[in-house]
Design a protein around this motif. Structure first.
Motif, PDB file in Angstrom:
ATOM      1  N   SER A   1      23.329  14.381  27.415  1.00 44.20           N
ATOM      2  CA  SER A   1      22.293  13.123  27.839  1.00 44.20           C
ATOM      3  C   SER A   1      23.254  11.915  28.407  1.00 44.20           C
ATOM      4  CB  SER A   1      21.255  12.845  26.951  1.00 44.20           C
ATOM      5  OG  SER A   1      20.534  11.675  27.378  1.00 44.20           O
ATOM      6  N   SER A   2      22.884  11.432  29.357  1.00 44.86           N
ATOM      7  CA  SER A   2      23.530  10.039  29.664  1.00 44.86           C
ATOM      8  C   SER A   2      23.102   9.018  28.862  1.00 44.86           C
ATOM      9  CB  SER A   2      23.418   9.877  31.142  1.00 44.86           C
ATOM     10  OG  SER A   2      21.995   9.691  31.632  1.00 44.86           O
ATOM     11  N   GLN A   3      21.893   9.101  28.212  1.00 47.23           N
ATOM     12  CA  GLN A   3      21.478   8.286  27.102  1.00 47.23           C
ATOM     13  C   GLN A   3      22.159   8.118  26.100  1.00 47.23           C
ATOM     14  OE1 GLN A   3      17.404   9.534  27.312  1.00 47.23           O
ATOM     15  NE2 GLN A   3      16.988   7.561  28.257  1.00 47.23           N
ATOM     16  N   LEU A   4      22.141   6.873  25.423  1.00 50.40           N
ATOM     17  CA  LEU A   4      22.721   6.743  23.973  1.00 50.40           C
ATOM     18  C   LEU A   4      21.399   6.941  23.022  1.00 50.40           C
ATOM     19  CD1 LEU A   4      24.544   4.911  25.703  1.00 50.40           C
ATOM     20  CD2 LEU A   4      24.929   3.397  23.673  1.00 50.40           C
ATOM     21  N   ILE A   5      21.514   7.804  22.522  1.00 46.30           N
ATOM     22  CA  ILE A   5      20.222   8.447  21.573  1.00 46.30           C
ATOM     23  C   ILE A   5      20.882   8.606  20.178  1.00 46.30           C
ATOM     24  CG2 ILE A   5      18.792  10.307  20.884  1.00 46.30           C
ATOM     25  CD1 ILE A   5      18.891  11.113  23.925  1.00 46.30           C
ATOM     26  N   TRP A   6      19.968   7.897  19.038  1.00 50.50           N
ATOM     27  CA  TRP A   6      20.271   7.947  17.670  1.00 50.50           C
ATOM     28  C   TRP A   6      18.874   8.271  16.997  1.00 50.50           C
ATOM     29  CZ3 TRP A   6      21.186   3.798  20.836  1.00 50.50           C
ATOM     30  CH2 TRP A   6      22.563   3.276  20.885  1.00 50.50           C
ATOM     31  N   LEU A   7      19.047   8.919  16.036  1.00 48.37           N
ATOM     32  CA  LEU A   7      18.064   9.434  14.897  1.00 48.37           C
ATOM     33  C   LEU A   7      18.159   8.367  13.460  1.00 48.37           C
ATOM     34  CD1 LEU A   7      15.606  11.114  14.447  1.00 48.37           C
ATOM     35  CD2 LEU A   7      17.147  12.661  13.245  1.00 48.37           C
ATOM     36  N   LEU A   8      17.227   7.710  13.325  1.00 40.53           N
ATOM     37  CA  LEU A   8      17.194   6.765  12.286  1.00 40.53           C
ATOM     38  C   LEU A   8      16.351   7.115  11.102  1.00 40.53           C
ATOM     39  CD1 LEU A   8      17.593   3.376  14.628  1.00 40.53           C
ATOM     40  CD2 LEU A   8      19.306   4.904  13.987  1.00 40.53           C
ATOM     41  N   ASP A   9      16.400   6.652  10.034  1.00 38.56           N
ATOM     42  CA  ASP A   9      15.495   6.474   8.898  1.00 38.56           C
ATOM     43  C   ASP A   9      14.883   5.215   9.154  1.00 38.56           C
ATOM     44  OD1 ASP A   9      16.938   4.780   7.845  1.00 38.56           O
ATOM     45  OD2 ASP A   9      17.806   5.629   6.184  1.00 38.56           O
ATOM     46  N   GLY A  10      13.824   5.095   8.348  1.00 41.17           N
ATOM     47  CA  GLY A  10      12.962   3.971   8.238  1.00 41.17           C
ATOM     48  C   GLY A  10      13.438   2.452   8.104  1.00 41.17           C
TER      49      GLY A  10
ATOM     50  N   GLY B   1      16.559   1.846   9.438  1.00 43.76           N
ATOM     51  CA  GLY B   1      17.460   1.633  10.887  1.00 43.76           C
ATOM     52  C   GLY B   1      18.901   2.390  10.480  1.00 43.76           C
ATOM     53  N   ARG B   2      18.901   3.242   9.297  1.00 40.52           N
ATOM     54  CA  ARG B   2      20.207   3.881   9.216  1.00 40.52           C
ATOM     55  C   ARG B   2      20.380   5.085  10.044  1.00 40.52           C
ATOM     56  NH1 ARG B   2      18.967   2.092   3.690  1.00 40.52           N
ATOM     57  NH2 ARG B   2      17.652   4.100   3.467  1.00 40.52           N
ATOM     58  N   VAL B   3      21.533   5.596  10.278  1.00 39.82           N
ATOM     59  CA  VAL B   3      21.922   6.630  11.455  1.00 39.82           C
ATOM     60  C   VAL B   3      21.916   7.772  10.533  1.00 39.82           C
ATOM     61  CG1 VAL B   3      23.745   7.537  12.916  1.00 39.82           C
ATOM     62  CG2 VAL B   3      23.447   5.060  12.832  1.00 39.82           C
ATOM     63  N   LEU B   4      21.117   8.970  11.018  1.00 35.93           N
ATOM     64  CA  LEU B   4      20.953  10.112  10.398  1.00 35.93           C
ATOM     65  C   LEU B   4      21.727  11.131  11.539  1.00 35.93           C
ATOM     66  CD1 LEU B   4      17.392  10.314   9.323  1.00 35.93           C
ATOM     67  CD2 LEU B   4      19.431   9.785   7.983  1.00 35.93           C
ATOM     68  N   GLN B   5      21.595  10.660  12.780  1.00 33.40           N
ATOM     69  CA  GLN B   5      22.196  11.497  13.890  1.00 33.40           C
ATOM     70  C   GLN B   5      22.478  10.984  15.185  1.00 33.40           C
ATOM     71  OE1 GLN B   5      24.174  14.027  14.819  1.00 33.40           O
ATOM     72  NE2 GLN B   5      22.878  15.574  14.012  1.00 33.40           N
TER      73      GLN B   5
ATOM     74  N   VAL C   1      33.237   5.814  17.679  1.00 35.68           N
ATOM     75  CA  VAL C   1      32.949   6.180  16.240  1.00 35.68           C
ATOM     76  C   VAL C   1      33.006   7.628  16.302  1.00 35.68           C
ATOM     77  CG1 VAL C   1      32.474   3.923  15.701  1.00 35.68           C
ATOM     78  CG2 VAL C   1      30.580   5.680  16.572  1.00 35.68           C
ATOM     79  N   GLU C   2      32.997   8.230  15.075  1.00 42.68           N
ATOM     80  CA  GLU C   2      32.611   9.398  14.619  1.00 42.68           C
ATOM     81  C   GLU C   2      31.561   9.438  13.973  1.00 42.68           C
ATOM     82  OE1 GLU C   2      34.200  12.277  15.412  1.00 42.68           O
ATOM     83  OE2 GLU C   2      36.233  11.215  16.435  1.00 42.68           O
ATOM     84  N   LEU C   3      30.826  10.562  13.842  1.00 38.55           N
ATOM     85  CA  LEU C   3      29.421  10.641  13.182  1.00 38.55           C
ATOM     86  C   LEU C   3      29.541  10.317  11.705  1.00 38.55           C
ATOM     87  CD1 LEU C   3      26.391  10.931  13.331  1.00 38.55           C
ATOM     88  CD2 LEU C   3      26.620  13.432  13.276  1.00 38.55           C
ATOM     89  N   SER C   4      30.545  10.985  11.191  1.00 37.33           N
ATOM     90  CA  SER C   4      30.886  10.775   9.686  1.00 37.33           C
ATOM     91  C   SER C   4      31.169   9.344   9.427  1.00 37.33           C
ATOM     92  CB  SER C   4      32.298  11.843   9.351  1.00 37.33           C
ATOM     93  OG  SER C   4      33.452  11.263   9.931  1.00 37.33           O
ATOM     94  N   GLN C   5      31.494   8.513  10.213  1.00 41.60           N
ATOM     95  CA  GLN C   5      31.842   7.095  10.028  1.00 41.60           C
ATOM     96  C   GLN C   5      30.536   6.316  10.087  1.00 41.60           C
ATOM     97  OE1 GLN C   5      34.676   6.484  13.413  1.00 41.60           O
ATOM     98  NE2 GLN C   5      36.122   6.161  11.786  1.00 41.60           N
ATOM     99  N   VAL C   6      29.432   6.510  10.762  1.00 39.54           N
ATOM    100  CA  VAL C   6      28.366   6.088  10.805  1.00 39.54           C
ATOM    101  C   VAL C   6      27.169   6.350  10.205  1.00 39.54           C
ATOM    102  CG1 VAL C   6      29.130   5.058  12.872  1.00 39.54           C
ATOM    103  CG2 VAL C   6      27.583   7.221  12.790  1.00 39.54           C
ATOM    104  N   THR C   7      27.002   7.632   9.506  1.00 41.90           N
ATOM    105  CA  THR C   7      26.054   8.421   9.046  1.00 41.90           C
ATOM    106  C   THR C   7      25.601   7.406   7.509  1.00 41.90           C
ATOM    107  OG1 THR C   7      26.421  10.539   9.816  1.00 41.90           O
ATOM    108  CG2 THR C   7      24.961  10.161   7.702  1.00 41.90           C
ATOM    109  N   GLY C   8      24.309   6.886   7.589  1.00 43.08           N
ATOM    110  CA  GLY C   8      23.988   6.324   6.462  1.00 43.08           C
ATOM    111  C   GLY C   8      24.209   4.905   6.819  1.00 43.08           C
ATOM    112  N   GLN C   9      24.739   4.471   7.722  1.00 43.13           N
ATOM    113  CA  GLN C   9      25.094   2.918   8.081  1.00 43.13           C
ATOM    114  C   GLN C   9      24.021   2.578   9.050  1.00 43.13           C
ATOM    115  OE1 GLN C   9      27.409   1.322   6.515  1.00 43.13           O
ATOM    116  NE2 GLN C   9      27.872   3.120   5.284  1.00 43.13           N
TER     117      GLN C   9
END
Length: 394
Positions: free
Chosen positions: A41-50, A52-56, A67-75
């Motif tokens: 997808s050309s969009q920037l897409i995030w899956l967040l918890d309630g 606002g922390r990054v899950l995916q 960034v890498e996903l491992s660097q931002v997961t949970g942030q």
């Protein structure tokens, strides 16, 4: 992406595949397809918890943030991507509002890894899950920089339209004032026929200046109305000499101007006011390209152009008018865009990006064409040379 798709992706992220109702092999394949769709997808897409922390996040978002996903997961998403402090606080409020069940759409800005600032249209909404499961949020960011640019261009067009209307009104009022001045000058000359040489010279200056001002009013009115009523014979040598006289008044002393006008130049059939506008625009651009001084040259010559391989019937007579300067030149990266509407390398307060576009349009409406060179010219100087080709009158 649909809410159902993100619901399934969320369950896969938590390793809870029991609700998909398919075999383990199919489940893994589906998860792979979902992830591939996200990454393409050309969009920037995030899956967040309630909170606002990054899950995916899809690859587009990760690449944009460097960034890498491992660097931002949970942030928190607003702290791991380069939102300004003000936009971070704003995004936190939007996430809180989304948790309350609202779908939020708003515009924001974010800085990419290359340092560029991008305008995003962000959509925040809750992912529909089964009752009792944790709150998940989907955040989509769409680059709307092109849309913002078009909106800015439309606003500039509206401002130009307003300026045109004001200019028309001022031109009419100024024309009325000139009528009074011209009439008074005529009366004075008749009442004082026996004047000395100095007084006669002053009358001549007043007459010349008033006539030139009247012509300027006519040009202003022509510009605001668009096309002139009709074309007529235009003597290129006289037109260029007039341009030389006018442009000399706004050129700094360190930018001399000269003309080369051979005898026997063919006339052209056109709108003198519009052609005047074209040449003045090119001359002003040349002046702006030589802030530290330089040399401006106007020339014209008769040429014959072969437009197709059928030489006998394809040769046409043209007048080629050249406007050459010894300024900074035009870089190869932008030279193909200089005739595009609203394209400009000047500061926003200094140019609209319409001058060359309008010049090209006027020349093409006269049946001609324009070319540009930004290399060493025939006068052995570097800079820019515009060549205007206009069909000679029959």
């Amino acid at each position: 992406m649909s809410d159902m798709m993100f619901s399934r992706l969320a369950k896969a992220t938590r390793n809870d595949l029991s609700g998909l109702g398919t075999s383990r092999k199919t489940q893994l394949s589906t998860e792979t397809v979902f992830q591939e769709l996200l990454n393409r997808s050309s969009q920037l897409i995030w899956l967040l918890d309630g909170a606002g922390r990054v899950l995916q996040a899809n690859q587009t978002a990760l690449t944009f943030g460097n960034v890498e996903l491992s660097q931002v997961t949970g942030q928190p998403v607003y702290s791991r991507w380069q939102f300004s402090p003000a936009e971070q606080a704003r995004l936190k409020d939007k996430i809180a509002a989304t948790v309350d069940g609202r779908t939020i759409r708003y515009d924001t800005t974010i800085q990419g890894r290359a340092g560029q600032t991008v305008s995003l249209n962000v959509i925040l909404r809750e992912v529909a899950l089964n009752k009792g499961q944790p709150t998940l949020l989907m955040m989509e960011g769409t680059d709307v920089g092109d849309r913002k640019q078009i909106e800015a261009q439309l606003l500039r067009c509206q401002r130009l339209q307003s300026v045109g209307a004001i200019t028309a009104g001022l031109a009419h009022d100024f024309g009325n004032l000139l009528t009074g001045m011209s009439g008074s000058l005529y009366v004075l000359k008749n009442e004082f026929p026996d004047t000395n040489v100095r007084q006669k010279k002053m009358f001549e200056i007043l007459e010349t200046t008033t006539a030139r001002a009247g012509k300027l009013v006519k040009q202003m009115l022509t510009f605001t109305k668009g096309n002139a009523a009709g074309y007529s014979f235009v003597a290129c040598d006289a037109l260029i000499r007039e341009i030389q006289t006018l442009i000399a008044t706004i050129l700094p002393p360190k930018v001399p101007i000269e003309t080369y006008l051979p005898d026997g130049l063919w006339p052209i059939n056109g709108d003198e006011n519009q052609l005047h506008q074209v040449l003045m625009n090119l001359c002003v651009n040349a002046r702006d390209a030589m802030p530290d001084g330089g040399f401006l040259r106007l020339s014209a010559e008769n040429i014959r152009v072969c437009e197709t391989e059928a030489v006998e019937k394809a040769v046409k007579d043209y007048i080629m008018i050249q406007v050459s300067d010894t300024g900074s030149g035009i870089s190869n990266s932008v030279i193909d865009s200089i005739f595009d509407p609203f394209f400009t390398t000047k500061e926003s307060e200094s140019g609209t990006g319409l001058g060359l576009s309008m010049a090209k349009d006027i020349i093409e409406r006269h049946g001609g064409f324009i070319d540009v060179l930004s290399v060493a010219t025939h006068i052995s100087r570097t800079g820019t040379q515009f060549r205007i080709y206009l069909p000679a009158a029959a």
